[in-house]
Design a protein around this motif. Sequence first.
Motif: not given
Length: 433
Positions: A148-168
């Motif tokens: 944060g801050p993460i306001k851009n819609p594409h940045a939010r989508t990409l951030s969620a993908w990064i977190a999902r892709s992580s093992a931890v």
Amino acid sequence: MSIDRHVVFAGAYGTENTGDDAPLLVMAEGLRRRHPDVRFRFTVLARRADPLIESAAAASFIPNPEYDSREAAAGKWFRGFNFGDDRADLARIDETIRDADLVVAGAGNVLIDLAFDLFRGPIPLLASYAFMADLHRTPLMLYGITAGPIKNPHARTLSAWIARSSAVATCRDEASAELLREIDQGLEIEVHPDPVLALVPASDTRFDAALAREGLTRESSRPRLAVAWRDLDFLGFDRCILIDALRALSEEYALLFIPQTTGPDGDDRELAQEIVASLGDAEVRAVTHRHSPEVLMRFYELAEVTLAARLHGAVFSTCSGTPVAALAYLPKVSSFMETVGLSASCVDIEDATAASLVAAVGRARQVDGARLASRTQRVGEAVSAYLEHASTLLRLDDRASPRPHHADRKNELRVGDSSGLFGTRWRSRSSPS
């Protein structure tokens, strides 16, 4: 039989920011202490070479895709992502991640969209590493990050993908974890204290040498106020507020400016010079050389109290048993101050006045330093969770990985070209074969 493990670190390295460098030392030294029978190899993806931290961490630095300066990056995507770019460095990163046992991303502000484009800014940079790690079945660990801050819609989508892709995925403050869960309710995010709390301070011998280099002594005829400040012009903060506060405080304290960052992207020493020029005949000293994090931490021992806008100025100060008054310019600062029980001496940037900063220093001065150091040490013990996760993903602990499929995939038969994402047909003619 010896065991070998290769860990790749991806973060804000090569910028001469002590707060960003310290987590590398904590993880590298912690893994070596925890597993003395393992031969570790650490590779750091960095904006610039940094012999000081390379030596301190016993690591190898290789260039990441960032440009050396904002001027060089103007109008461009990351190095290697533009048409006609030499992709040799990008190919080397891909091969390094392919051959690693673990990628550790962080700690710090790795998910923030103050600068964001398709291939520009911290979030797309981390996404490129996450993609390579996923492609090569190398587990990714998000290490004590701030989001944060993460306001851009594409940045939010990409951030969620990064977190999902992580093992931890771990954050160092609850606000960051809440933001990521808000973006994607299915994310599994853990919150642990700032890893820098586990940094082992330098020996007396090394600190005495640093004091001699700076021409400072442990004793002072007047109580000292340590100042760990950063340039806040980008947030519209009126610097006169700080100057007026320091003028008032200089009637009681000798001021000691301690720089947390010394690189070309922002040098706290230059800011200190500008501020000192406005303080008239106040008694002021400044640390003028760059020191490794475990050495710089000990300079806060010289002060009775600290005034900090730099998060890790506050962290170093509490580790040294020196109470802190802090300006919370981002939630990460107020979150840390709450963690160590110093919320009463934390001032939000929106409410800051010279009088409120002076009052916060007064409240901090009333805190017992020994109790603060003890409380900070107890909080810091939870930092071991980061080492436990890294050890599990490196298959050095007996307990199961929290997401076993990531760790297991590394040993499966790879499909496709083993030369990596940037195989021969993708390299520029000037790249090594």
